[in-house]
Enzyme design. Structure first.
Site, mmCIF file in Angstrom:
data_model
loop_
_atom_site.group_PDB
_atom_site.id
_atom_site.type_symbol
_atom_site.label_atom_id
_atom_site.label_comp_id
_atom_site.label_asym_id
_atom_site.label_seq_id
_atom_site.Cartn_x
_atom_site.Cartn_y
_atom_site.Cartn_z
ATOM 1 N N ASP A 10 5.441 8.884 -3.520
ATOM 2 C CA ASP A 10 4.606 7.686 -4.052
ATOM 3 C C ASP A 10 5.903 6.908 -4.553
ATOM 4 O O ASP A 10 6.310 7.087 -5.546
ATOM 5 C CB ASP A 10 3.967 8.024 -5.118
ATOM 6 C CG ASP A 10 2.910 7.140 -5.576
ATOM 7 O OD1 ASP A 10 3.237 5.804 -5.632
ATOM 8 O OD2 ASP A 10 1.972 7.308 -6.404
ATOM 9 N N ASN A 24 0.980 -9.009 1.033
ATOM 10 C CA ASN A 24 0.317 -9.588 1.991
ATOM 11 C C ASN A 24 0.775 -11.267 1.551
ATOM 12 O O ASN A 24 1.522 -11.426 0.484
ATOM 13 C CB ASN A 24 -1.213 -9.541 2.073
ATOM 14 C CG ASN A 24 -1.773 -9.863 0.703
ATOM 15 O OD1 ASN A 24 -1.670 -10.793 0.056
ATOM 16 N ND2 ASN A 24 -2.592 -8.958 0.282
ATOM 17 N N GLY A 32 -3.448 -0.323 0.315
ATOM 18 C CA GLY A 32 -2.384 0.761 0.667
ATOM 19 C C GLY A 32 -1.238 0.353 -0.286
ATOM 20 O O GLY A 32 -1.624 0.329 -1.566
ATOM 21 N N VAL A 33 -0.080 0.442 -0.128
ATOM 22 C CA VAL A 33 0.926 0.455 -1.083
ATOM 23 C C VAL A 33 0.981 -1.045 -2.053
ATOM 24 O O VAL A 33 1.228 -0.849 -3.381
ATOM 25 C CB VAL A 33 2.436 0.488 -0.544
ATOM 26 C CG1 VAL A 33 2.754 -0.832 0.187
ATOM 27 C CG2 VAL A 33 3.570 0.863 -1.669
ATOM 28 N N ASP A 34 0.641 -1.938 -1.446
ATOM 29 C CA ASP A 34 0.432 -3.269 -2.163
ATOM 30 C C ASP A 34 -0.625 -2.985 -3.547
ATOM 31 O O ASP A 34 -0.334 -3.237 -4.485
ATOM 32 C CB ASP A 34 0.040 -4.214 -1.444
ATOM 33 C CG ASP A 34 -0.140 -5.649 -2.009
ATOM 34 O OD1 ASP A 34 0.536 -5.956 -3.055
ATOM 35 O OD2 ASP A 34 -0.775 -6.677 -1.507
ATOM 36 N N SER A 121 4.530 -2.459 7.323
ATOM 37 C CA SER A 121 3.854 -3.163 8.309
ATOM 38 C C SER A 121 3.343 -1.768 9.134
ATOM 39 O O SER A 121 2.702 -2.069 10.146
ATOM 40 C CB SER A 121 4.763 -3.937 9.159
ATOM 41 O OG SER A 121 4.712 -5.381 8.848
ATOM 42 N N GLY A 123 1.061 0.456 8.267
ATOM 43 C CA GLY A 123 -0.311 0.818 7.676
ATOM 44 C C GLY A 123 -1.283 -0.039 8.447
ATOM 45 O O GLY A 123 -1.519 -0.112 9.644
ATOM 46 N N TYR A 125 -1.351 -3.001 9.107
ATOM 47 C CA TYR A 125 -0.658 -4.065 10.016
ATOM 48 C C TYR A 125 -0.379 -3.494 11.277
ATOM 49 O O TYR A 125 0.054 -4.101 12.428
ATOM 50 C CB TYR A 125 0.567 -4.710 9.363
ATOM 51 C CG TYR A 125 0.305 -5.697 8.230
ATOM 52 C CD1 TYR A 125 -0.924 -5.827 7.709
ATOM 53 C CD2 TYR A 125 1.204 -6.275 7.717
ATOM 54 C CE1 TYR A 125 -1.260 -6.712 6.527
ATOM 55 C CE2 TYR A 125 0.930 -7.357 6.725
ATOM 56 C CZ TYR A 125 -0.442 -7.418 6.243
ATOM 57 O OH TYR A 125 -0.590 -8.217 5.039
#
Length: 181
Positions: A10, A24, A32-34, A121, A123, A125
């Site tokens: 993680d 984004n 997701g990670v964002d 990118s 995931g 994307y």
């Protein structure tokens, strides 16, 4: 000797100078990670992202900006926007390379020693994971060879599939100046 480490984990729990966020263009958080970085990092990250938006209108694909890391075990979050996969017909590989390169250069400009990257990118994307890993490793090896400050890059794979891909292809990127673990 400079080092690249490949781990499963993680990214919000990795203690480094900076973690890279697969953001984004709005910089306002997402999935997701964002989303995880914004949730665990706290309101400070969002506040700084809003200031960046007010100043320059967000972050373009392939570009990178920096904020505090808030409650995360890092000093900074480098937000970069990777491309959405459109069958490779819209310079996606170049844009992904730019996302890694510009993030690394930002870390260099801040004179950081350690940086952790997610699998940008791959995931929602939909960038093909194998191709994305090759772009990531090639670009980071090039930048580590040129860079002065950054000594260690950690690729933090969220899932077993990405981890396996990175482990399988890492030998293709070995050099005498960089140890890949």
């Amino acid at each position: 000797m400079k080092t690249i480490r490949i781990i499963k984990g993680d990214i919000t729990q990795v203690a480094v100078d900076a973690i890279v966020n697969a953001a984004n263009t709005s910089l306002l958080g997402g999935g997701g990670v964002d989303g995880a970085i914004h949730r665990k990092g706290g309101a400070e990250i969002l506040e700084e992202c809003q200031k960046i938006r007010a100043k320059q209108g967000g972050c373009g694909v392939g570009e990178a900006v920096v904020t505090t890391a808030g409650n995360l075990p890092a000093q900074y979050v480098i937000h970069t926007v990777g491309p959405t996969w459109r069958k490779g017909e819209n310079n996606e590989a170049i844009l992904l390379e730019n996302a890694y390169r510009n993030s690394f250069k930002l870390a260099e400009s801040l004179q950081l020693k350690t940086v952790a990257f997610p699998n940008i990118s791959t995931g929602v994307y939909r960038f093909p994971k194998q191709a994305a890993a090759q772009v990531a490793l090639r670009t980071i090896c090039e930048e580590l060879n040129k860079g002065q400050s950054v000594q260690e890059v950690i690729f933090v794979c969220f899932d077993d599939e990405n981890l396996k891909i990175y482990q399988e292809i890492k030998a293709d990127f070995l050099s005498q100046d960089i140890e890949i673990m």
